[in-house]
Design a protein around this motif. Structure first.
Motif, short mmCIF file in Angstrom:
data_model
loop_
_atom_site.label_atom_id
_atom_site.label_comp_id
_atom_site.label_asym_id
_atom_site.label_seq_id
_atom_site.Cartn_x
_atom_site.Cartn_y
_atom_site.Cartn_z
N ALA A 255 -104.01 35.46 76.88
CA ALA A 255 -103.59 35.67 78.27
C ALA A 255 -102.57 34.63 78.68
N PRO A 256 -101.62 34.98 79.57
CA PRO A 256 -100.60 34.04 80.01
C PRO A 256 -101.15 33.01 80.98
N ASN A 257 -100.41 31.93 81.14
CA ASN A 257 -100.75 30.91 82.13
C ASN A 257 -100.32 31.41 83.50
N PRO A 258 -101.22 31.60 84.43
CA PRO A 258 -100.84 32.16 85.73
C PRO A 258 -99.88 31.29 86.52
N LYS B 23 -97.32 29.70 85.18
CA LYS B 23 -96.06 29.63 84.46
C LYS B 23 -95.30 30.93 84.63
N LYS B 24 -94.00 30.83 84.84
CA LYS B 24 -93.18 32.01 85.01
C LYS B 24 -93.25 32.86 83.74
N GLU B 25 -93.39 34.16 83.91
CA GLU B 25 -93.49 35.08 82.78
C GLU B 25 -92.13 35.73 82.55
N PRO B 26 -91.37 35.35 81.49
CA PRO B 26 -90.00 35.82 81.31
C PRO B 26 -89.88 37.25 80.84
N GLY B 27 -90.91 37.84 80.29
CA GLY B 27 -90.77 39.18 79.74
C GLY B 27 -92.07 39.60 79.10
N PHE B 28 -92.03 40.73 78.34
CA PHE B 28 -93.30 41.22 77.81
C PHE B 28 -93.89 40.27 76.79
N PHE B 29 -93.05 39.50 76.05
CA PHE B 29 -93.61 38.51 75.14
C PHE B 29 -94.31 37.42 75.95
N GLY B 30 -93.67 37.01 77.06
CA GLY B 30 -94.25 35.97 77.88
C GLY B 30 -95.56 36.39 78.49
N LYS B 31 -95.79 37.70 78.62
CA LYS B 31 -97.03 38.20 79.18
C LYS B 31 -98.17 38.17 78.16
N LEU B 32 -97.82 37.84 76.91
CA LEU B 32 -98.85 37.79 75.87
C LEU B 32 -99.18 36.37 75.48
N PHE B 33 -98.15 35.53 75.31
CA PHE B 33 -98.40 34.16 74.90
C PHE B 33 -97.14 33.34 75.11
N THR B 34 -97.25 32.05 75.00
CA THR B 34 -96.12 31.15 75.21
C THR B 34 -95.69 30.55 73.88
N PHE B 35 -94.39 30.62 73.58
CA PHE B 35 -93.85 29.98 72.38
C PHE B 35 -93.38 28.58 72.78
N GLY B 36 -93.93 27.55 72.15
CA GLY B 36 -93.45 26.20 72.39
C GLY B 36 -93.69 25.76 73.82
N GLY B 37 -93.00 24.67 74.21
CA GLY B 37 -93.10 24.19 75.57
C GLY B 37 -94.45 23.55 75.82
N SER B 38 -94.65 23.14 77.07
CA SER B 38 -95.88 22.45 77.42
C SER B 38 -96.90 23.35 78.09
N GLY B 39 -96.50 24.61 78.33
CA GLY B 39 -97.42 25.53 78.99
C GLY B 39 -98.64 25.81 78.15
N LYS B 40 -99.80 25.85 78.77
CA LYS B 40 -101.04 26.10 78.06
C LYS B 40 -101.53 27.50 78.39
N THR B 41 -102.16 28.11 77.43
CA THR B 41 -102.72 29.44 77.64
C THR B 41 -104.19 29.43 77.29
N ASN C 183 -106.07 41.39 82.60
CA ASN C 183 -105.58 41.42 81.23
C ASN C 183 -105.42 42.85 80.73
N ALA C 184 -106.37 43.71 81.07
CA ALA C 184 -106.28 45.11 80.66
C ALA C 184 -105.05 45.77 81.27
N GLN C 185 -104.76 45.46 82.52
CA GLN C 185 -103.58 46.01 83.18
C GLN C 185 -102.31 45.53 82.50
N ARG C 186 -102.27 44.25 82.13
CA ARG C 186 -101.11 43.71 81.43
C ARG C 186 -100.92 44.39 80.08
N ILE C 187 -102.02 44.56 79.36
CA ILE C 187 -101.93 45.13 78.02
C ILE C 187 -101.41 46.56 78.05
N VAL C 188 -101.95 47.38 78.94
CA VAL C 188 -101.50 48.78 78.98
C VAL C 188 -100.03 48.85 79.43
N GLN C 189 -99.61 47.93 80.31
CA GLN C 189 -98.22 47.93 80.75
C GLN C 189 -97.28 47.57 79.61
#
Length: 361
Positions: free
Chosen positions: A292-295, A297-315, A348-354
């Motif tokens: 799940a994404p960090n609420p 942290k800004k979500e840049p796109g559908f990848f960002g809605k799944l997980f964060t690559f790098g950076g200091s954001g925690k999920t 999370n279910a809403q995010r996944i189906v979207q």
């Protein structure tokens, strides 16, 4: 050359680039093994091999030994066929169908990726899944004069700023194997106003790149270059998908029967970075892990809605879900169940189906 500054060297490259031709239609990948290592999200760690997936007498995909798989009905589709290899397409998604078993295809497919400049970081033969390392398409760099003059020196100081990774899934069918190739991309962008620091962030999936590797794989499996280009050009009408709410549960509605929906949902899960731990085609179920994404942290796109690559954001840690594909005639629905199999109605279910619906459009 030791007295030439990095700036002067880049200036020389730029001047030579003006005289060279960018051959954008070529593919020349090189593993990013020597490049700065991308932080691997917890959801992308390689799964351990478990004995419960093993089948006596040989390794097969999880769906290969599910009981009760019926022959797929005749479905109107864009199909090109050469010998025992054909390509099918629905919308932007394509896959290869081969009248050979996964056991016969595993080594040729594995060799194919290595011959194309990739390292394999995931090889789960028992699930029919292999995944490449992050690699850079060096063909996007200025060619001919620069590469011929400076050779390997260019590779050490010049980058396209893009990396690609491919996941291949081999799924057994009653008459052979379906092969799916999914792309995921990253790009290097500045993260400060002074443009003195960069970070890697996801970029959109490239269906044309997936098609090109499927075409090249067809050549590896015995199809001629001319025939493969003809089959890859075959078109099909686009299929639609939409998000709806049924009984308080978010679902994806697809105007395709179960067999088509099952294939397309599986490819969508591969494309969008889910970790598929197992699948049961007879029950229409994919067993997946999701971060799940960090609420905050800004979500840049559908990848960002799944997980964060790098950076200091925690999920949050990875959560386990079941993706249920259910068909009724020429229509299907896709729903999210929790780990125990009960309907999931969370955010999370809403995010996944979207995410799934966006990829299926």
């Amino acid at each position: 050359m030791k007295t030439i500054s990095r700036f002067a060297l880049l200036a020389l490259i730029a001047s030579l680039a003006a005289c060279s031709v960018l051959e954008s239609d070529k593919i020349d990948y090189k593993s990013a093994g020597k490049a700065p290592t991308l932080e691997v999200p917890p959801d992308l760690t390689q799964l351990s091999r478990e004995n419960r997936y093993a089948v006596p007498g040989g390794a097969v995909t999880a769906s290969g030994y599910q009981a009760g798989i019926a022959n797929a009905p005749s479905i109107p589709t864009a199909v090109g066929n050469i010998g025992d290899v054909r390509m099918e397409r629905s919308g932007s998604q394509r896959w290869i169908v081969v009248n050979r078993s996964p056991d016969q295809l595993w080594e040729p497919v594995r060799d194919f990726w290595q011959e194309n400049g990739f390292l394999l970081t995931t090889e789960q033969r028992n699930l029919g899944i292999m995944e490449t390392d992050w690699a850079e398409n060096r063909a996007k760099l200025p060619q001919d004069i620069i590469r011929g003059t400076l050779g390997k020196l260019v590779d050490s100081v010049y980058s396209t700023g893009e990396l690609d990774r491919f996941r291949t899934r081999l799924e057994r069918t009653p008459n052979g194997t379906e092969i799916f190739v999914s792309h995921r991309g990253m790009e290097e962008v500045y993260n400060t106003a002074r443009k003195d620091q960069t970070v890697w962030q996801p970029r959109a999936t490239d269906p044309e790149l997936e098609t090109e590797f499927l075409r090249r794989l067809m050549v590896k499996l015995g199809v001629s270059q001319e025939q493969s280009k003809l089959l890859a050009a075959t078109s099909a009408p686009a299929r639609t998908a939409s998000v709806a709410n049924v009984g308080g549960q978010p679902v994806v509605q697809i105007n395709e029967n179960f067999e088509r929906a099952w294939r397309r949902v599986g490819l969508a899960l591969d494309r969008t970075g889910f970790t598929v731990e197992d699948r049961d085609r007879s029950a229409g179920t994919y067993f997946v892990r999701y971060v799940a994404p960090n609420p905050d942290k800004k979500e840049p796109g559908f990848f960002g809605k799944l997980f964060t690559f790098g950076g200091s954001g925690k999920t949050e840690g990875p959560l386990k879900y079941r993706i249920l594909v259910k068909g009724q005639g020429e229509a299907s629905t896709v729903a999210v169940l929790n780990e125990s199999g009960a309907p999931e109605t969370s955010a999370n279910a809403q995010r996944i189906v979207q995410v799934i619906a966006d990829d299926l459009k």
